[in-house]
Design an enzyme around this catalytic site. Structure first.
Site, PDB file in Angstrom:
ATOM      1  N   ASN A   9       0.872  -1.174   0.000  1.00 40.26           N
ATOM      2  CA  ASN A   9       0.000   0.000   0.000  1.00 40.26           C
ATOM      3  C   ASN A   9       0.911   1.226   0.000  1.00 40.26           C
ATOM      4  O   ASN A   9       1.471   1.592   1.025  1.00 40.26           O
ATOM      5  CB  ASN A   9      -0.885  -0.046   1.263  1.00 40.26           C
ATOM      6  CG  ASN A   9      -1.716   1.209   1.431  1.00 40.26           C
ATOM      7  OD1 ASN A   9      -1.799   2.044   0.532  1.00 40.26           O
ATOM      8  ND2 ASN A   9      -2.336   1.336   2.593  1.00 40.26           N
ATOM      9  N   TRP A  10       1.046   1.825  -1.186  1.00 35.41           N
ATOM     10  CA  TRP A  10       2.017   2.927  -1.319  1.00 35.41           C
ATOM     11  C   TRP A  10       1.506   4.225  -0.705  1.00 35.41           C
ATOM     12  O   TRP A  10       2.258   5.190  -0.571  1.00 35.41           O
ATOM     13  CB  TRP A  10       2.355   3.159  -2.800  1.00 35.41           C
ATOM     14  CG  TRP A  10       3.117   2.043  -3.451  1.00 35.41           C
ATOM     15  CD1 TRP A  10       3.383   0.800  -2.938  1.00 35.41           C
ATOM     16  CD2 TRP A  10       3.729   2.080  -4.741  1.00 35.41           C
ATOM     17  NE1 TRP A  10       4.119   0.060  -3.839  1.00 35.41           N
ATOM     18  CE2 TRP A  10       4.343   0.818  -4.955  1.00 35.41           C
ATOM     19  CE3 TRP A  10       3.819   3.036  -5.746  1.00 35.41           C
ATOM     20  CZ2 TRP A  10       5.039   0.510  -6.128  1.00 35.41           C
ATOM     21  CZ3 TRP A  10       4.504   2.728  -6.920  1.00 35.41           C
ATOM     22  CH2 TRP A  10       5.110   1.477  -7.099  1.00 35.41           C
ATOM     23  N   LYS A  11       0.218   4.269  -0.374  1.00 34.68           N
ATOM     24  CA  LYS A  11      -0.392   5.480   0.212  1.00 34.68           C
ATOM     25  C   LYS A  11      -0.090   6.699  -0.679  1.00 34.68           C
ATOM     26  O   LYS A  11       0.010   6.560  -1.902  1.00 34.68           O
ATOM     27  CB  LYS A  11       0.069   5.663   1.663  1.00 34.68           C
ATOM     28  CG  LYS A  11      -0.173   4.395   2.496  1.00 34.68           C
ATOM     29  CD  LYS A  11      -0.009   4.600   3.973  1.00 34.68           C
ATOM     30  CE  LYS A  11      -0.237   3.267   4.697  1.00 34.68           C
ATOM     31  NZ  LYS A  11      -0.160   3.380   6.137  1.00 34.68           N
ATOM     32  N   HIS A  95      -9.570   1.241   4.948  1.00 34.39           N
ATOM     33  CA  HIS A  95      -8.297   1.486   5.636  1.00 34.39           C
ATOM     34  C   HIS A  95      -8.531   2.463   6.787  1.00 34.39           C
ATOM     35  O   HIS A  95      -9.327   3.388   6.666  1.00 34.39           O
ATOM     36  CB  HIS A  95      -7.262   2.043   4.665  1.00 34.39           C
ATOM     37  CG  HIS A  95      -5.881   2.024   5.244  1.00 34.39           C
ATOM     38  ND1 HIS A  95      -5.469   2.974   6.150  1.00 34.39           N
ATOM     39  CD2 HIS A  95      -4.860   1.156   5.103  1.00 34.39           C
ATOM     40  CE1 HIS A  95      -4.227   2.684   6.528  1.00 34.39           C
ATOM     41  NE2 HIS A  95      -3.834   1.590   5.906  1.00 34.39           N
ATOM     42  N   GLU A  97      -6.903   4.864   7.815  1.00 39.45           N
ATOM     43  CA  GLU A  97      -6.674   6.283   7.479  1.00 39.45           C
ATOM     44  C   GLU A  97      -7.908   6.883   6.816  1.00 39.45           C
ATOM     45  O   GLU A  97      -8.216   8.051   6.991  1.00 39.45           O
ATOM     46  CB  GLU A  97      -5.420   6.409   6.604  1.00 39.45           C
ATOM     47  CG  GLU A  97      -4.166   6.189   7.448  1.00 39.45           C
ATOM     48  CD  GLU A  97      -2.989   5.568   6.716  1.00 39.45           C
ATOM     49  OE1 GLU A  97      -2.958   5.588   5.474  1.00 39.45           O
ATOM     50  OE2 GLU A  97      -2.087   5.049   7.409  1.00 39.45           O
ATOM     51  N   GLU A 167      -5.577  -4.958  10.593  1.00 38.89           N
ATOM     52  CA  GLU A 167      -4.556  -3.945  10.834  1.00 38.89           C
ATOM     53  C   GLU A 167      -4.877  -3.187  12.128  1.00 38.89           C
ATOM     54  O   GLU A 167      -5.672  -2.243  12.110  1.00 38.89           O
ATOM     55  CB  GLU A 167      -4.522  -2.938   9.682  1.00 38.89           C
ATOM     56  CG  GLU A 167      -4.191  -3.554   8.337  1.00 38.89           C
ATOM     57  CD  GLU A 167      -3.634  -2.507   7.382  1.00 38.89           C
ATOM     58  OE1 GLU A 167      -2.484  -2.689   6.952  1.00 38.89           O
ATOM     59  OE2 GLU A 167      -4.312  -1.522   7.093  1.00 38.89           O
ATOM     60  N   GLY A 173       2.274   2.189  10.824  1.00 40.22           N
ATOM     61  CA  GLY A 173       3.240   3.275  10.685  1.00 40.22           C
ATOM     62  C   GLY A 173       3.939   3.667  11.972  1.00 40.22           C
ATOM     63  O   GLY A 173       4.565   4.717  12.046  1.00 40.22           O
ATOM     64  N   SER A 212       3.200  -2.143  10.476  1.00 38.67           N
ATOM     65  CA  SER A 212       4.647  -2.198  10.734  1.00 38.67           C
ATOM     66  C   SER A 212       5.281  -3.549  10.389  1.00 38.67           C
ATOM     67  O   SER A 212       6.203  -3.990  11.068  1.00 38.67           O
ATOM     68  CB  SER A 212       4.951  -1.803  12.189  1.00 38.67           C
ATOM     69  OG  SER A 212       4.566  -0.454  12.416  1.00 38.67           O
ATOM     70  N   GLY A 233       2.770  -1.117   4.322  1.00 37.95           N
ATOM     71  CA  GLY A 233       2.862   0.297   3.967  1.00 37.95           C
ATOM     72  C   GLY A 233       4.306   0.705   3.736  1.00 37.95           C
ATOM     73  O   GLY A 233       4.878   0.493   2.667  1.00 37.95           O
TER      74      GLY A 233
HETATM   75  P1  PGA Z   1       2.740   0.269   7.683  1.00 37.58           P
HETATM   76  O1  PGA Z   1       1.283   0.497   7.031  1.00 37.58           O
HETATM   77  O2  PGA Z   1       3.276  -1.023   7.104  1.00 37.58           O
HETATM   78  O3  PGA Z   1       3.547   1.457   7.263  1.00 37.58           O
HETATM   79  O4  PGA Z   1       2.543   0.174   9.159  1.00 37.58           O
HETATM   80  C1  PGA Z   1       0.416  -0.580   6.835  1.00 37.58           C
HETATM   81  C2  PGA Z   1      -0.884  -0.099   6.240  1.00 37.58           C
HETATM   82  O5  PGA Z   1      -1.336   1.014   6.580  1.00 37.58           O
HETATM   83  O6  PGA Z   1      -1.497  -0.814   5.424  1.00 37.58           O
END
Ligand code: PGA
Length: 255
Positions: A9-11, A95, A97, A167, A173, A212, A233
Site C-alpha cells: 500500500n504505497w499510500k 483502511h 486512514e 490492521e 506506521g 509495521s 505500507g
Molecule cells: P505500515 O502500514 O506497514 O507502514 O505500518 C500498513 C498499512 O497502513 O497498510
C-alpha cells in the site's frame, strides 16, 4: 488450500520516476518467487503507468480506494469500473486512514465491498481496533462489528475470493507491530467468526496482517497458521525489503 497475498500500500507517495524505479526493482527481485500472490497499490494517478510497467509481471495491480457510485456528478471520485478499466484487481477499502480522516462508516465500507464484488474486483477489507479500544479489551468486538457490516448485509458467501486485512490501528506506521501470537489470536477470531456462518468460506478467505510489517518481523508473523500474508505500507516503498517479505510468505507456506 489458501495462498498468502503480500500487498504493498504505497499510500500518498511517489512520482513517475519512483513508480518506474520501484516496479523495475520489484520485477527483478521477485523473479521466480512461487506460492505467494503479490500486488501493489500505487496512487490512482499512476495506475496506468504501473500497469504498463507490470506487463508480463506476476505482480498484480491494486488501488487504495473506490467510490460507491459508478458514474455521474461525484467530483474527485474514482469508480470500480474505472479501476477495472486500468487493470486494477485488488482494491483496499476501509483502511483506518480513510475511516479516520474521511469519516468512512462501516455501512459505507460495506457498500464499497458490494460495488467491488459486483464489478468482479477483489475487496481488501481492512479492519482493526485503535489503541484505546485495544486497551479497553474491545479488539474482538470491533473486528466483529466491522466484519458484520458486510456479513449481515451480503451474507457469508460474499467473502468467497476476498481478502481481509487485520490492521491494528496502533501498529500502522508506528514501528510497533503486533506480536505474532497477538495477531494470530485475532486472525483466528476473525476466521471463526465467519465460520459460524459458513466454515468453507472461512477456510478459504485470505486474512492478511498489516501494521509495521518489515523484512525483519515478516517471517515470524507468517509462521502463524491464520496469517496469510500482509498488507505493507512503509516497507513496500523499498524493493529489497518488500521482496524479503514476499519471499518469507512464500517460504512459510511451503514449509
Ligand atoms: P505500515 O502500514 O506497514 O507502514 O505500518 C500498513 C498499512 O497502513 O497498510
Amino acid at each position: 488450500m489458501r495462498h498468502p497475498l503480500v500487498m504493498g500500500n504505497w499510500k500518498l507517495n511517489g512520482n513517475k520516476q519512483m513508480v518506474s524505479d520501484l516496479i523495475s526493482g520489484l520485477n527483478g527481485a521477485l523473479q521466480g518467487v512461487d506460492g505467494c500472490g503479490v500486488a501493489i497499490a500505487p496512487p490512482v494517478m499512476y495506475l496506468e503507468q504501473a500497469r504498463e510497467a507490470l506487463a508480463n509481471s506476476p505482480i498484480a495491480l491494486g488501488a487504495q480506494n473506490v467510490d460507491v457510485n459508478l458514474s455521474g456528478a461525484f467530483t474527485g471520485e474514482v469508480s470500480a469500473e474505472m479501476l477495472k478499466d486500468v487493470g486494477a484487481q485488488y482494491i483496499i477499502i476501509g483502511h483506518s486512514e480513510r475511516r479516520t480522516y474521511h469519516h468512512e462508516s462501516d455501512a459505507l465500507i460495506a457498500q464499497k465491498f458490494a460495488v467491488l464484488k459486483q464489478a468482479g474486483l477483489v475487496p481488501v477489507l481492512c479492519i482493526g481496533e485503535t489503541e484505546a479500544e485495544n486497551e479497553a479489551g474491545e479488539t474482538e468486538a470491533v473486528c466483529a462489528r466491522q466484519i458484520d457490516a458486510v456479513l449481515n448485509t451480503q451474507g457469508a458467501a460474499a467473502f468467497n475470493g476476498v481478502v481481509i486485512a487485520y490492521e491494528p490501528v496502533w501498529a500502522i506506521g508506528t514501528g510497533k507491530s503486533a506480536t505474532p501470537a497477538q495477531a494470530q489470536a485475532v486472525h483466528k477470531f476473525i476466521r471463526d467468526h465467519i465460520a459460524k456462518q459458513d466454515a468453507q468460506v472461512a477456510a478459504q478467505v485470505i486474512i492478511q496482517y498489516g501494521g509495521s510489517v518489515n523484512d525483519k518481523n515478516a517471517a515470524e508473523l507468517f509462521a502463524q497458521p491464520d496469517i496469510d500474508g500482509a498488507l505493507v505500507g512503509g516497507a513496500s516503498l523499498k524493493a529489497d525489503a518488500f521482496a524479503v517479505i514476499v519471499k518469507a510468505a512464500a517460504a512459510a507456506k511451503q514449509g
